[in-house]
Design a protein around this motif. Structure first.
Motif, PDB file in Angstrom:
ATOM      1  N   HIS A 171       0.953  -1.281   0.024  1.00  0.00           N
ATOM      2  CA  HIS A 171       0.148   0.053   0.039  1.00  0.00           C
ATOM      3  C   HIS A 171       0.842   1.268   0.115  1.00  0.00           C
ATOM      4  CE1 HIS A 171      -3.479   2.438   0.757  1.00  0.00           C
ATOM      5  NE2 HIS A 171      -3.008   3.091   1.824  1.00  0.00           N
ATOM      6  N   LEU A 172       2.042   1.305   0.647  1.00  0.00           N
ATOM      7  CA  LEU A 172       2.729   2.341   0.773  1.00  0.00           C
ATOM      8  C   LEU A 172       3.409   2.748  -0.771  1.00  0.00           C
ATOM      9  CD1 LEU A 172       4.768   4.524   2.402  1.00  0.00           C
ATOM     10  CD2 LEU A 172       6.447   2.713   2.695  1.00  0.00           C
ATOM     11  N   HIS A 173       3.639   1.511  -1.273  1.00  0.00           N
ATOM     12  CA  HIS A 173       4.507   1.642  -2.544  1.00  0.00           C
ATOM     13  C   HIS A 173       3.451   2.433  -3.481  1.00  0.00           C
ATOM     14  CE1 HIS A 173       5.792  -0.118  -6.653  1.00  0.00           C
ATOM     15  NE2 HIS A 173       6.944   0.885  -6.238  1.00  0.00           N
ATOM     16  N   SER A 174       2.097   2.132  -3.572  1.00  0.00           N
ATOM     17  CA  SER A 174       1.110   2.572  -4.534  1.00  0.00           C
ATOM     18  C   SER A 174       1.134   3.841  -4.136  1.00  0.00           C
ATOM     19  CB  SER A 174       0.014   1.768  -4.521  1.00  0.00           C
ATOM     20  OG  SER A 174      -0.528   1.761  -3.199  1.00  0.00           O
ATOM     21  N   GLN A 175       1.049   4.428  -2.556  1.00  0.00           N
ATOM     22  CA  GLN A 175       0.693   5.533  -2.161  1.00  0.00           C
ATOM     23  C   GLN A 175       1.718   6.731  -2.710  1.00  0.00           C
ATOM     24  OE1 GLN A 175      -2.493   5.844  -1.388  1.00  0.00           O
ATOM     25  NE2 GLN A 175      -2.057   6.923   0.346  1.00  0.00           N
ATOM     26  N   LEU A 176       2.863   6.175  -2.357  1.00  0.00           N
ATOM     27  CA  LEU A 176       4.211   7.066  -2.967  1.00  0.00           C
ATOM     28  C   LEU A 176       4.163   7.275  -4.386  1.00  0.00           C
ATOM     29  CD1 LEU A 176       7.268   5.290  -1.147  1.00  0.00           C
ATOM     30  CD2 LEU A 176       6.600   7.599  -0.919  1.00  0.00           C
ATOM     31  N   GLU A 177       3.777   6.438  -5.296  1.00  0.00           N
ATOM     32  CA  GLU A 177       3.813   6.426  -6.604  1.00  0.00           C
ATOM     33  C   GLU A 177       2.681   7.515  -7.053  1.00  0.00           C
ATOM     34  OE1 GLU A 177       2.936   2.764  -8.638  1.00  0.00           O
ATOM     35  OE2 GLU A 177       5.106   2.538  -9.170  1.00  0.00           O
ATOM     36  N   LYS A 178       1.580   7.555  -6.207  1.00  0.00           N
ATOM     37  CA  LYS A 178       0.419   8.252  -6.545  1.00  0.00           C
ATOM     38  C   LYS A 178       0.715   9.776  -6.033  1.00  0.00           C
ATOM     39  CE  LYS A 178      -4.211   9.299  -4.890  1.00  0.00           C
ATOM     40  NZ  LYS A 178      -5.375   8.771  -3.836  1.00  0.00           N
ATOM     41  N   GLN A 179       1.642   9.995  -4.981  1.00  0.00           N
ATOM     42  CA  GLN A 179       2.093  11.239  -4.635  1.00  0.00           C
ATOM     43  C   GLN A 179       3.208  11.779  -5.396  1.00  0.00           C
ATOM     44  OE1 GLN A 179       1.280  13.345  -1.869  1.00  0.00           O
ATOM     45  NE2 GLN A 179      -0.430  11.703  -1.758  1.00  0.00           N
ATOM     46  N   ALA A 180       3.847  11.007  -6.100  1.00  0.00           N
ATOM     47  CA  ALA A 180       4.952  11.424  -6.999  1.00  0.00           C
ATOM     48  C   ALA A 180       4.398  11.952  -8.154  1.00  0.00           C
ATOM     49  CB  ALA A 180       5.944  10.083  -7.509  1.00  0.00           C
ATOM     50  N   LYS A 181       3.245  11.311  -8.882  1.00  0.00           N
ATOM     51  CA  LYS A 181       2.427  11.747 -10.118  1.00  0.00           C
ATOM     52  C   LYS A 181       1.773  13.080  -9.779  1.00  0.00           C
ATOM     53  CE  LYS A 181       2.085   7.151 -11.995  1.00  0.00           C
ATOM     54  NZ  LYS A 181       0.984   5.826 -11.852  1.00  0.00           N
ATOM     55  N   GLU A 182       1.237  13.193  -8.379  1.00  0.00           N
ATOM     56  CA  GLU A 182       0.525  14.432  -8.050  1.00  0.00           C
ATOM     57  C   GLU A 182       1.562  15.554  -8.117  1.00  0.00           C
ATOM     58  OE1 GLU A 182      -1.719  14.006  -4.687  1.00  0.00           O
ATOM     59  OE2 GLU A 182      -3.094  12.535  -5.634  1.00  0.00           O
ATOM     60  N   CYS A 183       2.952  15.285  -7.671  1.00  0.00           N
ATOM     61  CA  CYS A 183       3.828  16.314  -7.449  1.00  0.00           C
ATOM     62  C   CYS A 183       4.298  17.032  -8.821  1.00  0.00           C
ATOM     63  CB  CYS A 183       5.200  15.812  -6.929  1.00  0.00           C
ATOM     64  SG  CYS A 183       5.101  15.384  -5.254  1.00  0.00           S
ATOM     65  N   LEU A 184       4.102  16.077 -10.185  1.00  0.00           N
ATOM     66  CA  LEU A 184       4.397  16.720 -11.406  1.00  0.00           C
ATOM     67  C   LEU A 184       3.551  17.855 -11.916  1.00  0.00           C
ATOM     68  CD1 LEU A 184       4.844  12.985 -13.104  1.00  0.00           C
ATOM     69  CD2 LEU A 184       6.758  14.565 -12.355  1.00  0.00           C
ATOM     70  N   HIS A 185       2.440  17.853 -11.301  1.00  0.00           N
ATOM     71  CA  HIS A 185       1.662  18.860 -11.496  1.00  0.00           C
ATOM     72  C   HIS A 185       1.687  20.476 -10.886  1.00  0.00           C
ATOM     73  CE1 HIS A 185      -0.779  16.172 -14.009  1.00  0.00           C
ATOM     74  NE2 HIS A 185      -0.804  15.318 -12.911  1.00  0.00           N
ATOM     75  N   LYS A 186       2.730  20.245  -9.945  1.00  0.00           N
ATOM     76  CA  LYS A 186       3.017  21.472  -9.011  1.00  0.00           C
ATOM     77  C   LYS A 186       3.691  22.485 -10.111  1.00  0.00           C
ATOM     78  CE  LYS A 186       2.299  19.269  -4.868  1.00  0.00           C
ATOM     79  NZ  LYS A 186       1.059  20.039  -4.198  1.00  0.00           N
ATOM     80  N   PRO A 187       3.700  23.732  -9.918  1.00  0.00           N
ATOM     81  CA  PRO A 187       4.534  24.652 -10.621  1.00  0.00           C
ATOM     82  C   PRO A 187       6.004  24.691 -10.297  1.00  0.00           C
ATOM     83  CG  PRO A 187       3.016  25.745  -9.158  1.00  0.00           C
ATOM     84  CD  PRO A 187       2.592  24.561  -9.269  1.00  0.00           C
ATOM     85  N   GLU A 188       6.415  24.334  -9.077  1.00  0.00           N
ATOM     86  CA  GLU A 188       7.559  24.345  -8.664  1.00  0.00           C
ATOM     87  C   GLU A 188       8.489  23.220  -9.214  1.00  0.00           C
ATOM     88  OE1 GLU A 188       5.455  23.315  -4.837  1.00  0.00           O
ATOM     89  OE2 GLU A 188       4.933  24.191  -6.749  1.00  0.00           O
TER      90      GLU A 188
END
Length: 526
Positions: A23-40
Motif C-alpha cells: 500500500h505504501l508503494h502505491s501511495q508513494l507512486e500516486k504522490q509522486a505523480k501528483e507532484c508533477l503537476h505542481k508549478p515548482e
C-alpha cells in the motif's frame, strides 16, 4: 560469509522486493505523480524536486520507517552456497528438535479432535453467525462448556524438550567444565556475561536517568522526567521509528507509550489496517475452528483470573480469534525455525484429502498464550490498533519464546544465559538450589516464556517491554530473571525444597524492574 558491500546489496534488493506492491508503494507512486503537476517542479531538476516535495509532505519519513521495520525482521543474508534452511536455523540438531516438537503438538491437537469428535473447522450456520456478530463486544459473558478441552501443551512440557537438547558433535567427556553439568541446558551457545551485557545496555547504567527509578543520583527525578517527556513529544511529532526506539531505552512515559510503541513497530492507523482487521473478523464469524476453544480455555484459565487483566477478556477473544485466521502471520516462518503445521481436510468435491496450514496463521496456541496480548490492552482501546501492535510484537519477538532455535533472543539462549549468569555470580545459591532439587530454571522458565507477563505488576512489565523494544532483543528478560534470584538470594539460601523455593518466588508483583536490573548489571562486582 558475504563481505559487507555484498551483504548490503543483498539486503537492499530484498527490502525493495518486499516493499514493491505494498500500500505504501502505491501511495508513494500516486504522490509522486501528483507532484508533477505542481508549478515548482522543473524538468531539469525533476528527480530532486519530487524527492524534496515527498520529504516535505512526510512521505520520505514513512518510507524510512518502512525500511527500518524490514531491517528488523529480515534474516541476515546467507552465503550463496548455504542451503535455505540455514537462514531459518543454522544448527541441524536444533532443526531436528523443532521438527520433533512440532510433530508432538500436531499429534496432541489431532488426537483431541478425534477423541472429542469435533472437526478442525466448520462453517457456522447463519443463525450462529448472527448471534456471534451481535455479541462480538461481549464474548466474555459466554460460558461455553470447555471441560473437555485441554491446552495442547504447557510451558513445562516445552522445558522438557529444551532440557533434552544435545549437540551430537559434543562428546560428553569434552564438556567444558564441571559447572556446565549444574544447569538443565546442556548445549553450548554464545551468550553474554555481565561485562558484555553492560556493553549492550549502556543506557541502563547508574549515571543515566531512567523512567522506573524514583531517585536518580546525578539527575533530580522531576527534572529528568519533565525533560524526558519533552523529548518524547518531539520524537512522536517527528514520526521517526529509529529515534523512538533509541528513546525507549530509558523508558517511555505512560502518556506517550502507545504512540512510541506504534512508531517503533511501524504500525499505522491507515484504512488498510482497519479493513484487514474487519476481514479477519468476518472470517471468525463465518467459520468456527477447534483452536477457538483452546483460545477460550486459555483466556479463562489465565487472564480472566488475573487481577490486572480480567477486565480485558472481550478484547483478548477478539484479538486472538482474528490472529488465528491471519495468513499474513505465515510470512514470519521465512525467518522462524518453525514450520507451520498442516492438517488434512476434505476437498470441495469430497473425493480426496488435501493438506492445508492449520490454524490459518500457523500458530497453535498453548497455555498462557493470551498473556502476550493482555498487557497491550492497557495501551490500546481500539481493537484494530491493538491487533496490529500485537501481531507485530509476535512476529518480531514472542514467536522466539516458544520455538527451538540458536538465535540470541531464542528461548534456548535465554535459558542458558539465565543459568550462566546465576552460576557465575551466585555459584553458592545455584549449587544449593540444585542440591535440594530446585533447579533455578524450573522456577524461572514460566517467567521467561511469557516475558514476565502475568508475574510483574503491569506498570513494571511495560517498563521491561520498553527495553525489549528499545534494544530489539529479549535478552533483558533472562537478565531480569537472574536479578530476581539475586534479590531473593538470602531467603533462597535457607530453603530446603523446591516447594519452599517456589514459595519465596511466588509473588513478583511488588518488584521494581529497573532498580533490580541496574543493581544486578552495574553494582555487581565482576
Amino acid at each position: 560469509m558475504l563481505d559487507e558491500s555484498a551483504e548490503l546489496s543483498v539486503s537492499i534488493t530484498q527490502i525493495v522486493q518486499r516493499l514493491k506492491g505494498t500500500h505504501l508503494h502505491s501511495q508513494l507512486e500516486k504522490q509522486a505523480k501528483e507532484c508533477l503537476h505542481k508549478p515548482e517542479i522543473k524538468l531539469e531538476t525533476l528527480k530532486d524536486d519530487v524527492r524534496r516535495l515527498l520529504k516535505a509532505s512526510g512521505w520520505e519519513r514513512k518510507l524510512q520507517n518502512a525500511v527500518y521495520r524490514e531491517l528488523h525482521i529480515l534474516p541476515p543474508p546467507r552465503h550463496p552456497r548455504a542451503p535455505p534452511e540455514h537462514t531459518k536455523e543454522p544448527l541441524a540438531y536444533m532443526r531436528k528438535a523443532q521438527v520433533n516438537w512440532e510433530k508432538r503438538i500436531l499429534k496432541s491437537l489431532n488426537s483431541m479432535c478425534t477423541e472429542l469428535g469435533i472437526p478442525l473447522a466448520r462453517k457456522r450456520p447463519v443463525p450462529e453467525q448472527n448471534e456471534l456478530t451481535n455479541k462480538w463486544n461481549e464474548m466474555g459473558t459466554d460460558e461455553p462448556d470447555l471441560s473437555k478441552f485441554r491446552p495442547v501443551y504447557a510451558p513445562k512440557d516445552f522445558l522438557e524438550v529444551l532440557v533434552g537438547l544435545k549437540n551430537p558433535n559434543n562428546e560428553r567427556s569434552e564438556d567444558l567444565t564441571v559447572r556446565s553439568h549444574w544447569g538443565l541446558i546442556q548445549v553450548s551457545l554464545n551468550v553474554r556475561d555481565i561485562p558484555q551485557t553492560r556493553e549492550m545496555y549502556p543506557e541502563l547504567g547508574l549515571t543515566y536517568g531512567q523512567l522506573g527509578i524514583d531517585d536518580h543520583t546525578h539527575v533530580p527525578p522531576d527534572l529528568f522526567e519533565s525533560e524526558h517527556i519533552h523529548i518524547g513529544k518531539k520524537v512522536v511529532s517527528e514520526h521517526d521509528s529509529a529515534a523512538a526506539q533509541q528513546y525507549s531505552r530509558q523508558g517511555c512515559p505512560t502518556g506517550l507509550r502507545a504512540q512510541l510503541w506504534s512508531l517503533i513497530l511501524n504500525t499505522t492507523d491507515d484504512p488498510e489496517a482497519i479493513t484487514h482487521y474487519e476481514q479477519l473478523k468476518a472470517r471468525v464469524i463465518h467459520h468456527d475452528l477447534l483452536v477457538d476453544n483452546l483460545i477460550y480455555k486459555d483466556v479463562k484459565l489465565t487472564a480472566s483470573n488475573d487481577d490486572y487483566y480480567f477486565v480485558f477478556e472481550d478484547y483478548l477473544y477478539q484479538v486472538l480469534l482474528c490472529f488465528s485466521r491471519d495468513t499474513a502471520v505465515l510470512e514470519h516462518f521465512n525467518y522462524n525455525c518453525a514450520t507451520p503445521p498442516k492438517s488434512c481436510i476434505q476437498s470441495k468435491s469430497g473425493s480426496e484429502q488435501c493438506a492445508v496450514v492449520y490454524p490459518p496463521n500457523g500458530v497453535i496456541p498453548f497455555h498462557g498464550f493470551s498473556m502476550y496480548v493482555a498487557p497491550l490492552c492497557f495501551l490500546y482501546n481500539e481493537p484494530s490498533k491493538l491487533y496490529s501492535v500485537f501481531r507485530e510484537m509476535y512476529i518480531r519477538y514472542f514467536f522466539r519464546l516458544h520455538s527451538v532455535s540458536s538465535h540470541p533472543s531464542g528461548i534456548v539462549s535465554l535459558c542458558l544465559q539465565f543459568e550462566r549468569l546465576l552460576q557465575t555470580h551466585l555459584p553458592q545459591l545455584f549449587y544449593h538450589l540444585r542440591e535440594i532439587g530446585a533447579q533455578p530454571l524450573r522456577i524461572a522458565f514460566k517467567w521467561i516464556v511469557r516475558a514476565f507477563s502475568g508475574y510483574l505488576s503491569t506498570d513494571q512489565l511495560l517498563l521491561l517491554w520498553d527495553r525489549i523494544l528499545g534494544y530489539d532483543s529479549l535478552e533483558i528478560v533472562a537478565v531480569l530473571a537472574a536479578a530476581v534470584f539475586a534479590f531473593r538470594a538470602e531467603n533462597l539460601m535457607e530453603v530446603t525444597s523446591l516447594a519452599s523455593a517456589e514459595a519465596v518466588l511466588a509473588d513478583l508483583s511488588t518488584l521494581k524492574v529497573m532498580p533490580l536490573l541496574q543493581i544486578f548489571l552495574f553494582a555487581t562486582s565482576v
